[in-house]
Design an enzyme around this catalytic site. Sequence first.
Site, PDB file in Angstrom:
ATOM      1  N   CYS A   7      44.656  51.327  97.598  1.00 17.92           N
ATOM      2  CA  CYS A   7      45.644  51.093  98.661  1.00 17.92           C
ATOM      3  C   CYS A   7      46.035  52.456  99.233  1.00 17.92           C
ATOM      4  CB  CYS A   7      46.838  50.292  98.152  1.00 17.92           C
ATOM      5  SG  CYS A   7      47.848  51.136  96.909  1.00 17.92           S
ATOM      6  N   ASN A  10      48.955  54.140  96.028  1.00 18.72           N
ATOM      7  CA  ASN A  10      48.638  53.865  94.613  1.00 18.72           C
ATOM      8  C   ASN A  10      49.910  53.732  93.757  1.00 18.72           C
ATOM      9  OD1 ASN A  10      46.740  55.402  91.879  1.00 18.72           O
ATOM     10  ND2 ASN A  10      46.873  53.274  92.438  1.00 18.72           N
ATOM     11  N   CYS A  12      52.142  50.772  94.686  1.00 24.48           N
ATOM     12  CA  CYS A  12      52.583  49.376  94.842  1.00 24.48           C
ATOM     13  C   CYS A  12      51.411  48.402  94.695  1.00 24.48           C
ATOM     14  CB  CYS A  12      53.267  49.157  96.197  1.00 24.48           C
ATOM     15  SG  CYS A  12      54.760  50.149  96.439  1.00 24.48           S
ATOM     16  N   ARG A  13      50.622  48.239  95.759  1.00 26.43           N
ATOM     17  CA  ARG A  13      49.616  47.169  95.776  1.00 26.43           C
ATOM     18  C   ARG A  13      48.493  47.358  94.767  1.00 26.43           C
ATOM     19  NH1 ARG A  13      48.553  47.679 102.010  1.00 26.43           N
ATOM     20  NH2 ARG A  13      49.016  49.824 101.384  1.00 26.43           N
ATOM     21  N   SER A  14      47.861  48.551  94.767  1.00 29.85           N
ATOM     22  CA  SER A  14      46.691  48.689  93.879  1.00 29.85           C
ATOM     23  C   SER A  14      47.043  48.725  92.398  1.00 29.85           C
ATOM     24  CB  SER A  14      45.793  49.860  94.311  1.00 29.85           C
ATOM     25  OG  SER A  14      46.446  51.096  94.265  1.00 29.85           O
ATOM     26  N   ASP A 124      51.635  45.670 102.934  1.00 31.43           N
ATOM     27  CA  ASP A 124      52.311  46.784 102.262  1.00 31.43           C
ATOM     28  C   ASP A 124      53.770  46.412 102.008  1.00 31.43           C
ATOM     29  OD1 ASP A 124      53.376  49.154 101.456  1.00 31.43           O
ATOM     30  OD2 ASP A 124      52.513  50.341 103.089  1.00 31.43           O
TER      31      ASP A 124
HETATM   32  P1  4NP Z   1      50.981  51.137  98.397  1.00 29.23           P
HETATM   33  O1  4NP Z   1      52.392  51.280  99.123  1.00 29.23           O
HETATM   34  O2  4NP Z   1      49.940  51.663  99.359  1.00 29.23           O
HETATM   35  O3  4NP Z   1      50.865  49.683  98.175  1.00 29.23           O
HETATM   36  O4  4NP Z   1      51.076  51.956  97.123  1.00 29.23           O
HETATM   37  C1  4NP Z   1      52.832  52.477  99.697  1.00 29.23           C
HETATM   38  C2  4NP Z   1      53.396  53.443  98.905  1.00 29.23           C
HETATM   39  C3  4NP Z   1      53.848  54.618  99.477  1.00 29.23           C
HETATM   40  C4  4NP Z   1      53.739  54.806 100.836  1.00 29.23           C
HETATM   41  C5  4NP Z   1      53.170  53.839 101.616  1.00 29.23           C
HETATM   42  C6  4NP Z   1      52.706  52.664 101.046  1.00 29.23           C
HETATM   43  N1  4NP Z   1      54.243  55.998 101.415  1.00 29.23           N
HETATM   44  O5  4NP Z   1      54.194  56.117 102.649  1.00 29.23           O
HETATM   45  O6  4NP Z   1      54.705  56.895 100.702  1.00 29.23           O
END
Ligand code: 4NP
Length: 162
Positions: A7, A10, A12-14, A124
């Site tokens: 994702c 790294n 939240c989703r993954s 997201d």
């Molecule tokens: P992820 O979520 O891609 O599912 O881990 C996010 C975590 C952090 C950010 C964006 C999405 N960020 O912009 O810091």
Amino acid sequence: MRLLVVCLGNICRSPMAEGALRARLDASALAGRVQVDSAGTGDWHLGQPPDRRAIACAAGHGVDLGSLRARQLQRQDFDAFDWILCADEANLRDAARLATATQRERLALYLPWSGGQGERAIPDPYTGGSDHFEQVWSLVDAAAERTVARLLHHADSGIIGS
Ligand code: 4NP
């Protein structure tokens, strides 16, 4: 068989997808036969544990994400993993930049790759609330269940007959 879920951050989703996949695989006939990891295309959260909302959501479903640490997707991951499975189209585009044309054949959007007929992307949840994390969990848990079935029944998994 080695699967890497990707994702953006790294956190939240993954990691949630990794935890759901591990749990479903461990409970299946494939226990111990599939390596699962996750990574982000971005570098903002390197070395950090998953977002506390992701940890809480997974814990509510009996899965512990507390020992995971964020890392960034690297070119070498395309050699180290059989499939690089992306949460959304932006992740897919960013990951493709690190891959050769041949390696791109093993790069896919995770939900459709797993056989999902609904959403193509995992939304997201980073700026959302706990309901967004629950929605992510239901998507990644269903994808994990389909992935186990895919690996059990498809000869291309490299598991059948091995
Ligand atoms: P992820 O979520 O891609 O599912 O881990 C996010 C975590 C952090 C950010 C964006 C999405 N960020 O912009 O810091």
